[in-house]
Write an enzyme that holds these catalytic residues in place. Structure first.
Site: not given
Ligand code: PA5
Length: 440
Positions: A417, A303, A282
């Site tokens: 989304k 393996h 990310e």
């Molecule tokens: O790194 C990030 O910001 C995302 O992976 C969030 O952690 C994930 O989408 C969960 O979001 P939230 O804590 O707002 O539910």
């Protein structure tokens, strides 16, 4: 402390090139430390190990103790992405692999599988259950769905008043649906600081509360992170985060290595790799750039994926998590018949075989064209886990700046989304529903 060894890359890269990338990493180090880079309003994670007040740990322990007093033996932690992977990683790494703990901590809200939720309900029905719901935004669909289901379960099972004492929310200090609901229902809440992004939140209550509820030492986790931070504050070529960031960028940019495989030789660290994949995936995978983070758990994956890594497309390098010492001891015995022909190993620790496998793979993979970086810790415990969390976070900031991306946003996470909402017929998405249905 975390140690980095880039020796396994020396036959692939020239020293002068590596020095050039160390220089780039040192410049990126300055950007991170002077807080002048992209996304610099999300740097709260840098000082968490030294800023976290003792009172926060005591508050988490108070939740643990009050639930213990109620006989709670199952805690369902609801969250996704950065709101669960750090805690899951720590608990998997620190827990006994087979013996059931006094308080079982399980995770939900990280998928939309009906079977998963229904089977978890089967477990909850036989246990004394409490819930921790974690969402920084408070609006993420997966945890919201799971929370609606388990909120109802806890309320039906224990009554609404008691349910409010069995639910803790970790969310934004002021805004979001989860914050509003918590205030309305009177849940105990903990805050995800505004300036800490989800995947950098393991040392906030997001990681600390589940770790404490599972019976582990959050103070040692923070101490390990604090000591690692201290070590990484030194700006020089021996800085482990600088070395890691420099080498992975060099392999990627100059040698076209598009995939980094995080390798562990201990199944307890399989979720460390999951946490690391989110952190790097990310943080770096944007603007058409980035190294694709993958992982294997050896020796099992030798393996399965071993063949590809040895002889397939030469697109990858490996980062091996090296653990110097095992916390347990099992010695291989001698056998009079020796039908399995293993007597040559009699008297040896199993971990010795593991270490020799690791070494043998290193040489084979280097011969096969796969450069190898080693990231070493002394053993698995809370202290070293804190150190490795901080190491990878800090190195990620440096590395992404070398790559030229903002490490602290994740615009691409939103793309699916609106399609999902449209297909689920969420009010307001009608036009997109029609457009999508025409395409599928
Ligand atoms: O790194 C990030 O910001 C995302 O992976 C969030 O952690 C994930 O989408 C969960 O979001 P939230 O804590 O707002 O539910």
């Amino acid at each position: 402390m975390v140690k980095v060894n880039v020796g396994g890359c020396s036959s692939f890269v020239k020293d002068a090139e590596y020095q050039k990338y160390v220089e780039k990493a040192l410049e990126a180090f300055d950007v991170l430390q002077s807080e002048t880079g992209a996304g610099n309003d999300f740097l709260g994670w840098k000082t968490l190990p030294v800023d976290t007040p003792e009172s926060l740990i005591s508050e988490c322990e108070a939740v643990r103790d009050s639930w213990k007093a109620k006989g709670v033996n199952l805690v369902i932690v609801i969250g996704i992405g950065g709101s669960y992977l750090g805690a899951k990683c720590a608990i998997e790494a620190l827990s006994h692999s087979f013996v059931e703990p006094q308080t079982k901590v399980v995770f939900a809200g990280n998928n939309l599988s009906e079977e998963y939720l229904s089977e978890l309900m089967d477990l909850a029905e036989t246990r004394n259950t409490a819930v921790v719901v974690i969402s920084k935004s408070g609006t993420t669909t997966e945890p919201a769905v799971a929370f609606r289901i388990f909120k109802e379960f806890v309320e039906k099972t224990y009554g609404k008043k008691e349910a409010a004492e069995r639910i803790v929310a970790i969310t934004d200090a002021k805004k979001g649906a989860l914050k509003t609901l918590s205030t309305q229902e009177g849940y105990k809440t903990f805050v995800v600081p505004d300036n800490v992004g989800g995947r950098f939140s393991v040392l906030t209550p997001v990681g600390l509360l589940p770790v404490i509820l599972a019976g582990f030492d959050a103070r040692a986790l923070l101490k390990g992170a604090a000591d690692e931070r201290e070590a990484l504050l030194r700006k020089d070529a021996a800085n482990a985060a600088v070395q890691y960031a420099a080498m992975r960028n060099l392999l990627h940019t100059e040698y076209g290595k598009a995939v980094e495989i995080l390798v562990t030789y201990n199944p307890k660290f399989t979720y460390l790799a999951e946490w690391w994949k989110q952190l790097y995936g990310e943080s770096e995978g944007k603007d058409g750039k980035g190294i694709f983070p993958a992982s294997v758990t050896n020796t099992a994956d030798l393996h399965s994926m071993g063949q590809f890594i040895q002889e397939g497309s030469r697109v990858m390098f490996e980062t091996v998590i090296s653990i110097a010492n095992s916390n347990r001891s099992v010695v291989i015995g001698s056998d009079a018949q020796n039908l399995d022909q293993l007597n040559y190993l009699a008297g040896q620790h199993v971990e010795h075989c593991n270490a020799m496998a690791q070494l043998g793979v290193k040489v084979a993979h280097i011969d096969g064209g796969v450069p190898q970086i080693e990231v070493g810790i002394e053993r698995i415990n809370e202290y070293n886990l804190g150190a490795i969390f901080y190491f990878f976070e800090f190195a990620c900031g440096i590395s992404a700046y070398v790559l030229g991306v903002n490490p602290f946003n994740q615009p691409g996470v939103e793309a699916y989304k609106k399609n999902m909402f449209a297909l689920l017929r969420k009010p307001g998405y009608e036009e997109q529903t029609e457009a999508i249905l025409k395409r599928i």
